[in-house]
Design a protein around this motif. Sequence first.
Motif, PDB file in Angstrom:
ATOM      1  N   VAL A  72     -25.608 -40.168 -34.439  1.00  0.00           N
ATOM      2  CA  VAL A  72     -25.912 -38.790 -34.820  1.00  0.00           C
ATOM      3  C   VAL A  72     -25.813 -37.849 -33.616  1.00  0.00           C
ATOM      4  O   VAL A  72     -25.040 -36.876 -33.642  1.00  0.00           O
ATOM      5  CB  VAL A  72     -27.297 -38.692 -35.487  1.00  0.00           C
ATOM      6  N   PRO A  73     -26.570 -38.104 -32.520  1.00  0.00           N
ATOM      7  CA  PRO A  73     -26.408 -37.218 -31.353  1.00  0.00           C
ATOM      8  C   PRO A  73     -25.014 -37.320 -30.728  1.00  0.00           C
ATOM      9  O   PRO A  73     -24.522 -36.349 -30.145  1.00  0.00           O
ATOM     10  CB  PRO A  73     -27.487 -37.699 -30.375  1.00  0.00           C
ATOM     11  N   LEU A  74     -24.371 -38.474 -30.881  1.00  0.00           N
ATOM     12  CA  LEU A  74     -23.019 -38.635 -30.353  1.00  0.00           C
ATOM     13  C   LEU A  74     -22.062 -37.656 -31.022  1.00  0.00           C
ATOM     14  O   LEU A  74     -21.333 -36.920 -30.355  1.00  0.00           O
ATOM     15  CB  LEU A  74     -22.554 -40.088 -30.570  1.00  0.00           C
ATOM     16  N   THR A  75     -22.083 -37.629 -32.345  1.00  0.00           N
ATOM     17  CA  THR A  75     -21.154 -36.776 -33.092  1.00  0.00           C
ATOM     18  C   THR A  75     -21.462 -35.291 -32.893  1.00  0.00           C
ATOM     19  O   THR A  75     -20.547 -34.481 -32.651  1.00  0.00           O
ATOM     20  CB  THR A  75     -21.222 -37.116 -34.593  1.00  0.00           C
ATOM     21  N   VAL A  76     -22.738 -34.937 -32.977  1.00  0.00           N
ATOM     22  CA  VAL A  76     -23.115 -33.535 -32.780  1.00  0.00           C
ATOM     23  C   VAL A  76     -22.775 -33.083 -31.359  1.00  0.00           C
ATOM     24  O   VAL A  76     -22.260 -31.979 -31.141  1.00  0.00           O
ATOM     25  CB  VAL A  76     -24.614 -33.334 -33.067  1.00  0.00           C
ATOM     26  N   GLY A  77     -23.039 -33.970 -30.384  1.00  0.00           N
ATOM     27  CA  GLY A  77     -22.748 -33.648 -28.998  1.00  0.00           C
ATOM     28  C   GLY A  77     -21.269 -33.395 -28.756  1.00  0.00           C
ATOM     29  O   GLY A  77     -20.889 -32.429 -28.077  1.00  0.00           O
ATOM     30  N   TYR A  78     -20.419 -34.255 -29.325  1.00  0.00           N
ATOM     31  CA  TYR A  78     -18.975 -34.066 -29.162  1.00  0.00           C
ATOM     32  C   TYR A  78     -18.498 -32.757 -29.798  1.00  0.00           C
ATOM     33  O   TYR A  78     -17.675 -32.047 -29.225  1.00  0.00           O
ATOM     34  CB  TYR A  78     -18.215 -35.233 -29.793  1.00  0.00           C
ATOM     35  N   GLY A  79     -19.009 -32.471 -30.989  1.00  0.00           N
ATOM     36  CA  GLY A  79     -18.588 -31.253 -31.673  1.00  0.00           C
ATOM     37  C   GLY A  79     -18.954 -30.002 -30.894  1.00  0.00           C
ATOM     38  O   GLY A  79     -18.133 -29.093 -30.716  1.00  0.00           O
ATOM     39  N   LEU A  80     -20.197 -29.948 -30.407  1.00  0.00           N
ATOM     40  CA  LEU A  80     -20.637 -28.792 -29.636  1.00  0.00           C
ATOM     41  C   LEU A  80     -19.936 -28.711 -28.282  1.00  0.00           C
ATOM     42  O   LEU A  80     -19.702 -27.619 -27.754  1.00  0.00           O
ATOM     43  CB  LEU A  80     -22.155 -28.844 -29.437  1.00  0.00           C
ATOM     44  N   ASN A  81     -19.585 -29.878 -27.737  1.00  0.00           N
ATOM     45  CA  ASN A  81     -18.861 -29.890 -26.469  1.00  0.00           C
ATOM     46  C   ASN A  81     -17.489 -29.236 -26.611  1.00  0.00           C
ATOM     47  O   ASN A  81     -17.037 -28.508 -25.714  1.00  0.00           O
ATOM     48  CB  ASN A  81     -18.711 -31.334 -25.977  1.00  0.00           C
ATOM     49  N   ALA A  82     -16.840 -29.479 -27.748  1.00  0.00           N
ATOM     50  CA  ALA A  82     -15.533 -28.866 -27.999  1.00  0.00           C
ATOM     51  C   ALA A  82     -15.654 -27.346 -28.029  1.00  0.00           C
ATOM     52  O   ALA A  82     -14.838 -26.629 -27.443  1.00  0.00           O
ATOM     53  CB  ALA A  82     -14.966 -29.381 -29.322  1.00  0.00           C
ATOM     54  N   LEU A  83     -16.699 -26.852 -28.684  1.00  0.00           N
ATOM     55  CA  LEU A  83     -16.895 -25.404 -28.771  1.00  0.00           C
ATOM     56  C   LEU A  83     -17.214 -24.790 -27.403  1.00  0.00           C
ATOM     57  O   LEU A  83     -16.730 -23.712 -27.066  1.00  0.00           O
ATOM     58  CB  LEU A  83     -18.026 -25.099 -29.757  1.00  0.00           C
ATOM     59  N   SER A  84     -18.014 -25.496 -26.596  1.00  0.00           N
ATOM     60  CA  SER A  84     -18.363 -24.969 -25.274  1.00  0.00           C
ATOM     61  C   SER A  84     -17.153 -24.965 -24.341  1.00  0.00           C
ATOM     62  O   SER A  84     -17.031 -24.087 -23.483  1.00  0.00           O
ATOM     63  CB  SER A  84     -19.509 -25.777 -24.655  1.00  0.00           C
ATOM     64  N   LEU A  85     -16.238 -25.937 -24.508  1.00  0.00           N
ATOM     65  CA  LEU A  85     -15.002 -25.940 -23.712  1.00  0.00           C
ATOM     66  C   LEU A  85     -14.177 -24.688 -24.019  1.00  0.00           C
ATOM     67  O   LEU A  85     -13.653 -24.037 -23.096  1.00  0.00           O
ATOM     68  CB  LEU A  85     -14.178 -27.197 -24.005  1.00  0.00           C
ATOM     69  N   ALA A  86     -14.078 -24.354 -25.297  1.00  0.00           N
ATOM     70  CA  ALA A  86     -13.347 -23.146 -25.673  1.00  0.00           C
ATOM     71  C   ALA A  86     -13.990 -21.906 -25.056  1.00  0.00           C
ATOM     72  O   ALA A  86     -13.291 -20.986 -24.609  1.00  0.00           O
ATOM     73  CB  ALA A  86     -13.300 -23.016 -27.191  1.00  0.00           C
ATOM     74  N   LEU A  87     -15.326 -21.885 -24.987  1.00  0.00           N
ATOM     75  CA  LEU A  87     -16.028 -20.743 -24.400  1.00  0.00           C
ATOM     76  C   LEU A  87     -15.696 -20.566 -22.923  1.00  0.00           C
ATOM     77  O   LEU A  87     -15.601 -19.436 -22.432  1.00  0.00           O
ATOM     78  CB  LEU A  87     -17.543 -20.912 -24.572  1.00  0.00           C
ATOM     79  N   ILE A  88     -15.519 -21.684 -22.206  1.00  0.00           N
ATOM     80  CA  ILE A  88     -15.143 -21.600 -20.789  1.00  0.00           C
ATOM     81  C   ILE A  88     -13.818 -20.852 -20.646  1.00  0.00           C
ATOM     82  O   ILE A  88     -13.641 -20.028 -19.746  1.00  0.00           O
ATOM     83  CB  ILE A  88     -15.040 -22.999 -20.164  1.00  0.00           C
ATOM     84  N   GLY A  89     -12.882 -21.154 -21.547  1.00  0.00           N
ATOM     85  CA  GLY A  89     -11.572 -20.514 -21.486  1.00  0.00           C
ATOM     86  C   GLY A  89     -11.636 -19.008 -21.689  1.00  0.00           C
ATOM     87  O   GLY A  89     -10.782 -18.272 -21.187  1.00  0.00           O
ATOM     88  N   PHE A  90     -12.644 -18.534 -22.416  1.00  0.00           N
ATOM     89  CA  PHE A  90     -12.774 -17.104 -22.704  1.00  0.00           C
ATOM     90  C   PHE A  90     -13.727 -16.382 -21.747  1.00  0.00           C
ATOM     91  O   PHE A  90     -13.979 -15.192 -21.922  1.00  0.00           O
ATOM     92  CB  PHE A  90     -13.247 -16.897 -24.142  1.00  0.00           C
ATOM     93  N   ALA A  91     -14.261 -17.111 -20.748  1.00  0.00           N
ATOM     94  CA  ALA A  91     -15.182 -16.493 -19.787  1.00  0.00           C
ATOM     95  C   ALA A  91     -14.406 -15.652 -18.779  1.00  0.00           C
ATOM     96  O   ALA A  91     -13.509 -16.155 -18.097  1.00  0.00           O
ATOM     97  CB  ALA A  91     -15.977 -17.578 -19.060  1.00  0.00           C
ATOM     98  N   HIS A  92     -14.768 -14.369 -18.677  1.00  0.00           N
ATOM     99  CA  HIS A  92     -14.030 -13.446 -17.801  1.00  0.00           C
ATOM    100  C   HIS A  92     -14.858 -12.946 -16.617  1.00  0.00           C
ATOM    101  O   HIS A  92     -14.386 -12.115 -15.847  1.00  0.00           O
ATOM    102  CB  HIS A  92     -13.531 -12.245 -18.609  1.00  0.00           C
TER     103      HIS A  92
END
Length: 384
Positions: A72-92
């Motif tokens: 459960v924490p494995l799957t949720v963690g991976y999903g949120l990690n993907a979203l946070s990676l995208a946020l890094i790309g949009f950080a200005h």
Amino acid sequence: MISTNKHRFFLSLFFFISGFSFSTWASRIPTIKTALSLNEAELGTILLAMPVGSLIGLPISGWLVSKFNSRVPLTVGYGLNALSLALIGFAHNTFTLVIAISLFAFTTRIFNISVNTQTLTLQKQFEKKIIGSFHGFWSIGGIAGIGLSTLLLAFNVSIMLHFSIVAVFMLIITIYSYQFLLKGDRSETGNKIVLSKPDPYIFYLGVVVFLCAICEGGMFDWSGIYFQEVLQVEIFTYGYLIFMTFMAASRFLSDIIIARFGMPKTYIMSAVCIVSGIGLAIIVPTFWTAMIGFSLVGFGTASIIPMSYALAGASTKYSPGMAISIIATYSITGMLLGPPLIGYLAHAFNLRVSFIIFGVCGLLLVPITQLFFRHQMSLKSTKG
């Protein structure tokens, strides 16, 4: 009923996308440094967000694994990690970058503890050692991530599009693979940290992982900068790529090497590779000597954390999930000190001088691992 081999395949897949995600971020650090006009000290300070986020996630990940099945924490963690990676790309700017990196590190810690708990549970269903191969797939994912970064850099693809593509890729795999993860792996005992004198068994392993984490974290975050600024290489991902390639090779070979030579000698061989490799890279700073040196450092560091996690899982005081969580504290501390320390030393002296810290850590691995195995032998003789 899902077969053990299918469980192994999908756990390997999670290790792969974990390495892919991390190398995607790390390989574009020089891009971020240039875009935000950061010097070495400023970059080192920003990189503190990674270990701080991990430290915040550490007690939460340990609690989640002890409270629920680890998938459960494995799957949720991976999903949120993907979203946070995208946020890094949009950080200005530095503020949004620090927030995004902190979230990335926090979610990385959640799934890291969970996926390693799964591997220790699955290992019990196999006679031969398989833990090293999982970490090998992490490195293969890292190589794939660097390869994609190198390709996209050649075509001048923006970091926003790059990170968004990887995030979508991670989310699809995570959602589909959830059904194939192990169930019912929550341990009923050893789930609480006992506040007493540090357990020598865990303490020695923790110091070993701490030293390795300084080397790994520093190489992850600064190898691209080294090739860009010291060696003046335009495609700066070469150093990170060769480091990860030999790290992957070492992890796939580690189970065979350990079976042949044993863990004590494997730790010493790892230390020799780190010291000789970093020495070559900084004493003779040319493209090919650095490539050879970085490959030796990658080969040397690769098996240390898998070995240490496997040994931690055999703790008689803590459950596998809690033992790994404690060991991870030392790892995160190494990650906390390593990259910023390199940045501050590089700013005070130069980047070549700062890399000496990796050689020092490699040397210290020898006496610390010897102390651990002596303690392990004393425990066995006491039981006997």
